[in-house]
Design a protein around this motif. Structure first.
Motif, mmCIF file in Angstrom:
data_model
loop_
_atom_site.group_PDB
_atom_site.id
_atom_site.type_symbol
_atom_site.label_atom_id
_atom_site.label_comp_id
_atom_site.label_asym_id
_atom_site.label_seq_id
_atom_site.Cartn_x
_atom_site.Cartn_y
_atom_site.Cartn_z
ATOM 1 N N UNK A 1 0.489 -1.210 0.098
ATOM 2 C CA UNK A 1 -0.352 -0.143 0.299
ATOM 3 C C UNK A 1 1.537 0.987 0.181
ATOM 4 N N UNK A 2 0.058 2.510 -0.589
ATOM 5 C CA UNK A 2 1.481 3.501 -0.399
ATOM 6 C C UNK A 2 1.027 4.521 0.384
ATOM 7 N N UNK A 3 2.231 5.299 0.943
ATOM 8 C CA UNK A 3 1.960 5.924 2.477
ATOM 9 C C UNK A 3 0.494 6.796 1.452
ATOM 10 N N UNK A 4 0.615 7.116 0.971
ATOM 11 C CA UNK A 4 -0.355 8.046 0.276
ATOM 12 C C UNK A 4 -1.963 7.641 0.951
ATOM 13 N N UNK A 5 -1.880 6.295 0.774
ATOM 14 C CA UNK A 5 -3.045 5.537 0.696
ATOM 15 C C UNK A 5 -3.569 6.012 2.431
ATOM 16 N N UNK A 6 -2.387 5.355 3.214
ATOM 17 C CA UNK A 6 -1.874 5.257 4.910
ATOM 18 C C UNK A 6 -2.716 6.990 5.402
ATOM 19 N N UNK A 7 -2.153 7.843 4.813
ATOM 20 C CA UNK A 7 -2.101 9.682 5.494
ATOM 21 C C UNK A 7 -3.730 9.156 5.005
ATOM 22 N N UNK A 8 -4.311 9.300 3.717
ATOM 23 C CA UNK A 8 -5.103 9.541 3.226
ATOM 24 C C UNK A 8 -6.629 8.792 4.161
ATOM 25 N N UNK A 9 -6.838 7.287 3.957
ATOM 26 C CA UNK A 9 -7.412 6.293 4.980
ATOM 27 C C UNK A 9 -6.975 7.046 6.719
ATOM 28 N N UNK A 10 -6.176 7.426 6.822
ATOM 29 C CA UNK A 10 -6.376 8.153 8.686
ATOM 30 C C UNK A 10 -6.779 9.595 8.044
ATOM 31 N N UNK A 11 -6.699 10.285 8.133
ATOM 32 C CA UNK A 11 -7.123 11.520 8.089
ATOM 33 C C UNK A 11 -8.720 11.256 7.390
ATOM 34 N N UNK A 12 -9.188 10.792 6.433
ATOM 35 C CA UNK A 12 -10.346 10.089 7.067
ATOM 36 C C UNK A 12 -11.016 9.440 8.461
ATOM 37 N N UNK A 13 -10.506 9.240 8.546
ATOM 38 C CA UNK A 13 -10.687 8.665 9.785
ATOM 39 C C UNK A 13 -10.866 9.024 11.115
ATOM 40 N N UNK A 14 -9.749 10.581 10.889
ATOM 41 C CA UNK A 14 -9.434 11.988 12.008
ATOM 42 C C UNK A 14 -11.073 12.569 11.494
ATOM 43 N N UNK A 15 -10.839 12.885 10.744
ATOM 44 C CA UNK A 15 -11.911 13.596 9.685
ATOM 45 C C UNK A 15 -13.428 12.602 11.482
ATOM 46 N N UNK A 16 -14.117 12.190 10.572
ATOM 47 C CA UNK A 16 -14.914 11.006 11.066
ATOM 48 C C UNK A 16 -14.982 11.741 12.914
ATOM 49 N N UNK A 17 -13.869 11.421 13.318
ATOM 50 C CA UNK A 17 -13.656 10.893 15.425
ATOM 51 C C UNK A 17 -14.207 12.915 14.569
ATOM 52 N N UNK A 18 -13.998 13.711 14.564
ATOM 53 C CA UNK A 18 -14.030 14.917 14.353
ATOM 54 C C UNK A 18 -15.538 14.998 14.438
ATOM 55 N N UNK A 19 -15.881 15.156 13.337
ATOM 56 C CA UNK A 19 -17.159 14.497 14.013
ATOM 57 C C UNK A 19 -18.526 14.702 14.449
ATOM 58 N N UNK A 20 -17.643 12.832 14.679
ATOM 59 C CA UNK A 20 -18.547 12.205 15.606
ATOM 60 C C UNK A 20 -18.905 13.346 17.296
ATOM 61 N N UNK A 21 -17.521 13.988 17.479
ATOM 62 C CA UNK A 21 -17.222 14.529 18.636
ATOM 63 C C UNK A 21 -18.040 16.122 18.126
ATOM 64 N N UNK A 22 -18.415 16.253 17.192
ATOM 65 C CA UNK A 22 -19.002 17.732 17.357
ATOM 66 C C UNK A 22 -20.004 17.408 17.900
ATOM 67 N N UNK A 23 -21.221 16.192 16.715
ATOM 68 C CA UNK A 23 -21.995 15.949 16.449
ATOM 69 C C UNK A 23 -22.369 15.695 18.782
#
Length: 68
Positions: A1-23
């Protein structure tokens, strides 16, 4: 897997955590659920990439076995 995919998936997961927390903080169940959904989607993508990498590694090992 490319490092870019790792970063992209981690960023998406972190964004989801933030949305959940704000919600949760704003008592917005829709935003909270959307955040959990984003996290699940990112985790599924990561799992798919891991399976793809494992299959690639198996293929490489088999190919290397024929060289010997």
């Amino acid at each position: 897997m490319s490092g870019a995919d790792d970063i992209k998936n981690a960023a998406e997961k972190a964004g989801g955590k933030i949305k959940e927390g704000v919600g949760k903080a704003t008592d917005n169940e829709s935003l909270e659920a959307e955040g959990r959904g984003d996290q699940t989607k990112a985790s599924a993508k990561q799992a798919g990439e891991n399976v793809k990498d494992a299959a690639h590694n198996v293929g490489e090992n088999i190919k290397d076995g024929f060289k010997e």
